[in-house]
Design a protein around this motif. Structure first.
Motif, PDB file in Angstrom:
ATOM      1  N   PRO A 142      -2.254   3.362  -0.004  1.00  0.00           N
ATOM      2  CA  PRO A 142      -0.937   2.900  -0.461  1.00  0.00           C
ATOM      3  C   PRO A 142      -0.197   4.068  -1.120  1.00  0.00           C
ATOM      4  O   PRO A 142      -0.800   4.815  -1.906  1.00  0.00           O
ATOM      5  CB  PRO A 142      -1.280   1.813  -1.495  1.00  0.00           C
ATOM      6  N   GLY A 195       3.358   4.310  -2.916  1.00  0.00           N
ATOM      7  CA  GLY A 195       4.613   3.687  -3.349  1.00  0.00           C
ATOM      8  C   GLY A 195       4.882   2.449  -2.523  1.00  0.00           C
ATOM      9  O   GLY A 195       4.060   1.541  -2.479  1.00  0.00           O
ATOM     10  N   ASP A 196       6.035   2.418  -1.854  1.00  0.00           N
ATOM     11  CA  ASP A 196       6.404   1.226  -1.075  1.00  0.00           C
ATOM     12  C   ASP A 196       5.933   1.300   0.372  1.00  0.00           C
ATOM     13  O   ASP A 196       6.363   0.496   1.204  1.00  0.00           O
ATOM     14  CB  ASP A 196       7.927   1.031  -1.109  1.00  0.00           C
ATOM     15  N   THR A 197       5.105   2.288   0.671  1.00  0.00           N
ATOM     16  CA  THR A 197       4.591   2.387   2.037  1.00  0.00           C
ATOM     17  C   THR A 197       3.055   2.421   2.017  1.00  0.00           C
ATOM     18  O   THR A 197       2.445   2.599   0.962  1.00  0.00           O
ATOM     19  CB  THR A 197       5.105   3.658   2.759  1.00  0.00           C
ATOM     20  N   GLU A 256       6.116   0.356   6.090  1.00  0.00           N
ATOM     21  CA  GLU A 256       6.947  -0.037   4.942  1.00  0.00           C
ATOM     22  C   GLU A 256       6.545  -1.414   4.466  1.00  0.00           C
ATOM     23  O   GLU A 256       6.947  -2.427   5.060  1.00  0.00           O
ATOM     24  CB  GLU A 256       8.424  -0.049   5.330  1.00  0.00           C
ATOM     25  N   GLY A 257       5.735  -1.446   3.448  1.00  0.00           N
ATOM     26  CA  GLY A 257       5.251  -2.707   2.927  1.00  0.00           C
ATOM     27  C   GLY A 257       3.987  -2.471   2.137  1.00  0.00           C
ATOM     28  O   GLY A 257       3.804  -1.401   1.561  1.00  0.00           O
ATOM     29  N   ALA A 258       3.134  -3.464   2.141  1.00  0.00           N
ATOM     30  CA  ALA A 258       1.938  -3.391   1.292  1.00  0.00           C
ATOM     31  C   ALA A 258       0.734  -3.991   2.015  1.00  0.00           C
ATOM     32  O   ALA A 258       0.879  -4.667   3.043  1.00  0.00           O
ATOM     33  CB  ALA A 258       2.203  -4.152   0.003  1.00  0.00           C
ATOM     34  N   ALA A 272       7.673  -5.040   3.586  1.00  0.00           N
ATOM     35  CA  ALA A 272       8.453  -5.061   2.344  1.00  0.00           C
ATOM     36  C   ALA A 272       9.567  -6.093   2.511  1.00  0.00           C
ATOM     37  O   ALA A 272      10.116  -6.227   3.610  1.00  0.00           O
ATOM     38  CB  ALA A 272       9.029  -3.678   2.093  1.00  0.00           C
ATOM     39  N   HIS A 285      16.282  -6.183   1.679  1.00  0.00           N
ATOM     40  CA  HIS A 285      17.282  -6.254   0.603  1.00  0.00           C
ATOM     41  C   HIS A 285      18.660  -6.578   1.170  1.00  0.00           C
ATOM     42  O   HIS A 285      18.933  -6.312   2.308  1.00  0.00           O
ATOM     43  CB  HIS A 285      17.320  -4.922  -0.158  1.00  0.00           C
TER      44      HIS A 285
END
Lengths: 65, 65
Positions: B26, B28-30, B44-46, B62, B65
């Motif tokens: 992992p 950050g957000d990727t 892009e996600g978790a 993710a 937005h």
């Protein structure tokens, strides 16, 4: 069997946290782990990396406030 | 060999994202993934969960937005 061993990163060293891990699930600021034998642990921190061939998970403690 | 297959959770269904995954990290957000064959992917996600015995990683995109 492809279970994993979970290590905790502590002062740059890896310390065994839980063996024979089957399930790993990040849950907010904790990581839930469950072993083959049904042992459950919640770790305050995050997954740093998983090395599948080495059958290893490295966990990083949450920063202290 | 205990490599894993990574699936992406999409509208409640699992879609194959990358096979023969060795390294998962992992960032950050990727989520960085690297296969046995050196193929690299950034998602892009978790991580939603890892099921070691089933040799499976489930990834969650993710939120948009």
């Amino acid at each position: 069997m492809c279970d994993l061993n979970a290590y905790l990163l502590k002062e740059g060293k890896e310390e065994l946290f839980l063996e024979n891990v089957d399930v790993i699930r990040p849950e907010g600021d904790t990581v839930y782990l469950k072993s083959l034998f049904g042992e459950e642990r919640w770790f305050e921190g995050a997954i740093k990396e998983i090395l599948a061939i080495k059958r290893k998970i490295v966990l990083q403690p949450a920063p202290k406030h």
